[in-house]
Design a protein around this motif. Structure first.
Motif: not given
Length: 107
Positions: A12-13, A48-51
């Motif tokens: 994301d970053g 991040e979306d997966a985690i």
């Protein structure tokens, strides 16, 4: 043994990183070339979306055991990453991308 390939996850970053995963069943997943010329599969979602898919599991485990009269509790589980499915729980003893240890204390 299943074939392995590299999957590129976006953060994301900003930035990306590669994860070795089993060959995805979805043949429509986009493959891109790295600067080295090596072909990799792009994940359908950010890391991040997966985690985030695993977070409710950890919260449930924590909530179910918080009333035990123990000083400390530890739960281990494995997480595998997939280009199409994101992150999912797998056995700890087998091959995993990540081994997660959740510890909490009642103090």
């Amino acid at each position: 043994m299943a074939d392995k390939q590299l999957v590129e996850f976006t953060l994301d970053g900003g930035g990306t990183f590669l994860v070795e995963v089993e060959q995805p069943e979805d043949t429509a997943i986009e493959r891109v070339a790295l600067p080295s010329g090596q072909m990799v599969t792009q994940a359908k979602q950010t890391f991040e979306d997966a985690i985030k898919q695993i977070k409710p599991v950890v919260a449930t485990i924590t909530n179910q055991f918080k009333d035990l009269n123990t000083k400390e509790l530890e739960v281990k589980f494995g997480i595998k990453l997939s280009a199409d499915a994101g992150a999912f729980i797998t056995s700890v003893g087998g091959e995993v991308n990540f081994e997660i240890t959740v510890k909490w204390s009642n103090e």
